[in-house]
Scaffold this active site. Sequence first.
Site, PDB file in Angstrom:
ATOM      1  N   ARG A 122       0.841  -1.383   0.111  1.00 33.32           N
ATOM      2  CA  ARG A 122      -0.010   0.083   0.031  1.00 33.32           C
ATOM      3  C   ARG A 122       0.753   1.378  -0.031  1.00 33.32           C
ATOM      4  NH1 ARG A 122      -2.637  -3.344   3.756  1.00 33.32           N
ATOM      5  NH2 ARG A 122      -4.477  -4.150   2.748  1.00 33.32           N
ATOM      6  N   LYS A 144       1.507  11.677 -10.990  1.00 31.95           N
ATOM      7  CA  LYS A 144       0.626  10.788 -11.895  1.00 31.95           C
ATOM      8  C   LYS A 144       1.665   9.616 -12.019  1.00 31.95           C
ATOM      9  CE  LYS A 144      -2.559  13.598 -14.542  1.00 31.95           C
ATOM     10  NZ  LYS A 144      -3.143  14.113 -15.460  1.00 31.95           N
ATOM     11  N   GLU A 186       7.871  20.744 -23.948  1.00 34.60           N
ATOM     12  CA  GLU A 186       7.184  20.974 -22.815  1.00 34.60           C
ATOM     13  C   GLU A 186       7.559  22.132 -21.827  1.00 34.60           C
ATOM     14  OE1 GLU A 186       4.734  19.049 -22.204  1.00 34.60           O
ATOM     15  OE2 GLU A 186       5.018  17.121 -23.225  1.00 34.60           O
ATOM     16  N   LYS A 228       5.073  23.631 -12.994  1.00 29.84           N
ATOM     17  CA  LYS A 228       4.028  22.585 -12.950  1.00 29.84           C
ATOM     18  C   LYS A 228       3.539  22.325 -11.351  1.00 29.84           C
ATOM     19  CE  LYS A 228       3.104  17.873 -13.919  1.00 29.84           C
ATOM     20  NZ  LYS A 228       3.410  16.688 -14.780  1.00 29.84           N
ATOM     21  N   GLU A 238      -6.791  16.851 -11.012  1.00 34.48           N
ATOM     22  CA  GLU A 238      -6.936  17.304 -12.330  1.00 34.48           C
ATOM     23  C   GLU A 238      -8.792  17.413 -12.373  1.00 34.48           C
ATOM     24  OE1 GLU A 238      -4.892  16.056 -15.703  1.00 34.48           O
ATOM     25  OE2 GLU A 238      -6.375  16.785 -17.030  1.00 34.48           O
ATOM     26  N   ARG A 242      -5.403  22.023 -13.643  1.00 33.81           N
ATOM     27  CA  ARG A 242      -4.319  21.206 -14.177  1.00 33.81           C
ATOM     28  C   ARG A 242      -4.564  20.998 -15.533  1.00 33.81           C
ATOM     29  NH1 ARG A 242      -1.407  16.447 -10.876  1.00 33.81           N
ATOM     30  NH2 ARG A 242       0.023  15.775 -12.372  1.00 33.81           N
ATOM     31  N   ASN A 246      -2.347  20.525 -20.388  1.00 26.31           N
ATOM     32  CA  ASN A 246      -2.551  19.889 -21.767  1.00 26.31           C
ATOM     33  C   ASN A 246      -2.798  20.819 -22.982  1.00 26.31           C
ATOM     34  OD1 ASN A 246      -3.080  17.584 -20.416  1.00 26.31           O
ATOM     35  ND2 ASN A 246      -5.271  17.726 -20.023  1.00 26.31           N
ATOM     36  N   HIS A 249      -1.880  19.634 -26.262  1.00 26.23           N
ATOM     37  CA  HIS A 249      -2.049  17.986 -26.100  1.00 26.23           C
ATOM     38  C   HIS A 249      -3.093  17.261 -26.878  1.00 26.23           C
ATOM     39  CE1 HIS A 249       1.453  18.637 -23.302  1.00 26.23           C
ATOM     40  NE2 HIS A 249       1.583  17.210 -23.223  1.00 26.23           N
ATOM     41  N   HIS A 253      -1.960  14.635 -29.136  1.00 26.39           N
ATOM     42  CA  HIS A 253      -2.334  13.356 -28.907  1.00 26.39           C
ATOM     43  C   HIS A 253      -3.071  12.906 -30.279  1.00 26.39           C
ATOM     44  CE1 HIS A 253      -2.496  13.375 -24.272  1.00 26.39           C
ATOM     45  NE2 HIS A 253      -1.539  13.079 -24.702  1.00 26.39           N
ATOM     46  N   HIS A 267       6.423  11.900 -28.220  1.00 28.71           N
ATOM     47  CA  HIS A 267       5.247  12.900 -27.742  1.00 28.71           C
ATOM     48  C   HIS A 267       5.422  14.358 -27.829  1.00 28.71           C
ATOM     49  CE1 HIS A 267       2.358  14.105 -24.800  1.00 28.71           C
ATOM     50  NE2 HIS A 267       3.013  14.729 -24.055  1.00 28.71           N
TER      51      HIS A 267
HETATM   52  P1  NAD Z   1      11.506   7.247 -22.128  1.00 26.64           P
HETATM   53  O1  NAD Z   1      11.462   6.891 -20.570  1.00 26.64           O
HETATM   54  O2  NAD Z   1      11.353   6.316 -23.040  1.00 26.64           O
HETATM   55  O3  NAD Z   1      13.027   7.859 -22.411  1.00 26.64           O
HETATM   56  C1  NAD Z   1      13.445   8.107 -23.958  1.00 26.64           C
HETATM   57  C2  NAD Z   1      14.591   7.427 -24.203  1.00 26.64           C
HETATM   58  O4  NAD Z   1      15.640   7.992 -23.616  1.00 26.64           O
HETATM   59  C3  NAD Z   1      14.669   5.777 -23.880  1.00 26.64           C
HETATM   60  O5  NAD Z   1      15.019   4.810 -24.775  1.00 26.64           O
HETATM   61  C4  NAD Z   1      15.504   5.734 -22.672  1.00 26.64           C
HETATM   62  O6  NAD Z   1      16.194   4.562 -22.521  1.00 26.64           O
HETATM   63  C5  NAD Z   1      16.467   6.858 -23.047  1.00 26.64           C
HETATM   64  N1  NAD Z   1      17.281   7.577 -22.253  1.00 26.64           N
HETATM   65  C6  NAD Z   1      16.839   7.999 -20.994  1.00 26.64           C
HETATM   66  N2  NAD Z   1      17.519   8.819 -20.315  1.00 26.64           N
HETATM   67  C7  NAD Z   1      18.769   8.899 -21.046  1.00 26.64           C
HETATM   68  C8  NAD Z   1      19.989   9.640 -20.817  1.00 26.64           C
HETATM   69  N3  NAD Z   1      20.155  10.257 -19.818  1.00 26.64           N
HETATM   70  N4  NAD Z   1      20.802   9.341 -21.754  1.00 26.64           N
HETATM   71  C9  NAD Z   1      20.795   8.521 -22.893  1.00 26.64           C
HETATM   72  N5  NAD Z   1      19.429   7.987 -23.141  1.00 26.64           N
HETATM   73  C10 NAD Z   1      18.502   8.069 -22.113  1.00 26.64           C
HETATM   74  O7  NAD Z   1      10.827   8.636 -22.456  1.00 26.64           O
HETATM   75  P2  NAD Z   1      10.356  10.085 -21.858  1.00 26.64           P
HETATM   76  O8  NAD Z   1       9.976  10.848 -22.896  1.00 26.64           O
HETATM   77  O9  NAD Z   1      11.104  10.443 -20.907  1.00 26.64           O
HETATM   78  O10 NAD Z   1       8.861   9.527 -21.099  1.00 26.64           O
HETATM   79  C11 NAD Z   1       7.721   9.098 -21.891  1.00 26.64           C
HETATM   80  C12 NAD Z   1       6.798   8.832 -21.072  1.00 26.64           C
HETATM   81  O11 NAD Z   1       6.476   9.592 -20.108  1.00 26.64           O
HETATM   82  C13 NAD Z   1       5.495   8.301 -21.655  1.00 26.64           C
HETATM   83  O12 NAD Z   1       5.331   7.029 -21.209  1.00 26.64           O
HETATM   84  C14 NAD Z   1       4.429   9.291 -21.138  1.00 26.64           C
HETATM   85  O13 NAD Z   1       3.223   8.799 -21.105  1.00 26.64           O
HETATM   86  C15 NAD Z   1       5.062   9.316 -19.799  1.00 26.64           C
HETATM   87  N6  NAD Z   1       4.613  10.663 -19.138  1.00 26.64           N
HETATM   88  C16 NAD Z   1       4.113  10.842 -17.947  1.00 26.64           C
HETATM   89  C17 NAD Z   1       3.724  11.933 -17.324  1.00 26.64           C
HETATM   90  C18 NAD Z   1       3.378  12.139 -15.924  1.00 26.64           C
HETATM   91  O14 NAD Z   1       2.690  13.108 -15.535  1.00 26.64           O
HETATM   92  N7  NAD Z   1       3.320  10.869 -15.211  1.00 26.64           N
HETATM   93  C19 NAD Z   1       3.768  13.233 -17.969  1.00 26.64           C
HETATM   94  C20 NAD Z   1       4.400  13.160 -19.347  1.00 26.64           C
HETATM   95  C21 NAD Z   1       4.773  12.016 -19.923  1.00 26.64           C
HETATM   96 ZN    ZN Z   2       3.158  16.189 -22.640  1.00 32.74          ZN
END
Ligand code: NAD
Ligand code: ZN
Length: 367
Positions: A122, A144, A186, A228, A238, A242, A246, A249, A253, A267
């Site tokens: 939990r 999130k 972003e 943020k 949200e 919040r 978006n 977005h 999306h 993205h």
């Molecule tokens: P990711 O985690 O896949 O990272 C992108 C790529 O970069 C991967 O291949 C990773 O291995 C590589 N990488 C990461 N750090 C590195 C570094 N320092 N050096 C070299 N390579 C590196 O992608 P992301 O863009 O960070 O995250 C995307 C995800 O985030 C999606 O699943 C999305 O839904 C989520 N997201 C969540 C929120 C939230 O509020 N929780 C907000 C926006 C996005």
């Molecule tokens: Zn985004």
Amino acid sequence: ALHLVRVDLDDRSYDIRIGAGLIEGAGTALAPLTRQPRVFVLTDGTVGGLYAGDLEKSLSGAGLDMRLKAVSPGEGAKSWAILGEVLDWLLSEGAGRDDVLVALGGGIVGDLTGLAASLMKRGMTFVQMPTTLLAQVDSSVGGKTAVNATQGKNLIGAFYQPALVLADTGLLATLPTRERLAGYAEIVKYALIDDPAFLDWLEKHGLDVVALKQDALAEAVAISCRAKARIVSQDERESGVRALLNLGHTFGHALEAVNGFQSSLLHGEAVASGMALALRYSARLGLMDITDACRAEALLEKAGLVTQLTRVPGGPYTSSALVEAMKQDKKGRAGKIPLILARGLGQAFILPDADLADVGEFLEGEL
Ligand code: NAD
Ligand code: ZN
């Protein structure tokens, strides 16, 4: 320079520490969060290969043993099956509520780790060490967490806040350029939502951020996290403001969905185009000056992001496919969807009932 951002929530608050070289002090930062002689770390194969050694060294310097698990890089890791593997791993290692689970990676690792931490007994102590620009300015802040379902992205999730975020901007040096730019989109978003002074700043220093000049980079990450945090603390779940996060977005999306969420369109790349579309649509509705929309586009384009619909990676995109995707995404009633628009730069607002047919005509004109 080190930056500190405090996130204040109703029932708790936590710090985001930002700056180059923080990984070296990770052991010292984490030791007070646990009484156990070990720390659990979840990463992906790429990030683990680059930085798990540095983290282990820092942890062992603080008397902490590192228990590491690496998942495969890519969105596939955000699955029910991998979540189960992570939980099995934690249980088999005897992890308890008073153990710390660290997410070392981008948003994928962060979302997966956060959800695992929320479910373990939990809720075990959760720490974010975001390693992508997107994760440092967006996904590691706000609580999130989620994995994907076959029915859609992020459908299985929880709100679960970290106890600490350590954003080492030095780790971004190894990030591929496209990923950097996606994160930068972003950052621009926060300026466009409600911070015209930050927009001025980005016009001067944005290219230094993209080039990873550490002072500018850390400052941009800090301003973004503060933005943020401010929005999230007003509306953790949200139900209102919040949604401003978006901006760009809904269009973004739709682009991602039509592209089938393939890696040909990241993205952040979709969001850059989506923000430009949202601003141009705002101008079309007479809400803001078209020259202001152009100013925002110029900022994005200068960094190397695409703002014209005809040039979005993974295309061509048709207006009908995009409108259909927006309808699916928002489940709007009677041809209306909520859309984030702007009355000017730094003046975003939520229009609850944008007219989809009109949006379709607008998109048609963009092609
Ligand atoms: P990711 O985690 O896949 O990272 C992108 C790529 O970069 C991967 O291949 C990773 O291995 C590589 N990488 C990461 N750090 C590195 C570094 N320092 N050096 C070299 N390579 C590196 O992608 P992301 O863009 O960070 O995250 C995307 C995800 O985030 C999606 O699943 C999305 O839904 C989520 N997201 C969540 C929120 C939230 O509020 N929780 C907000 C926006 C996005
Ligand atoms: Zn985004």
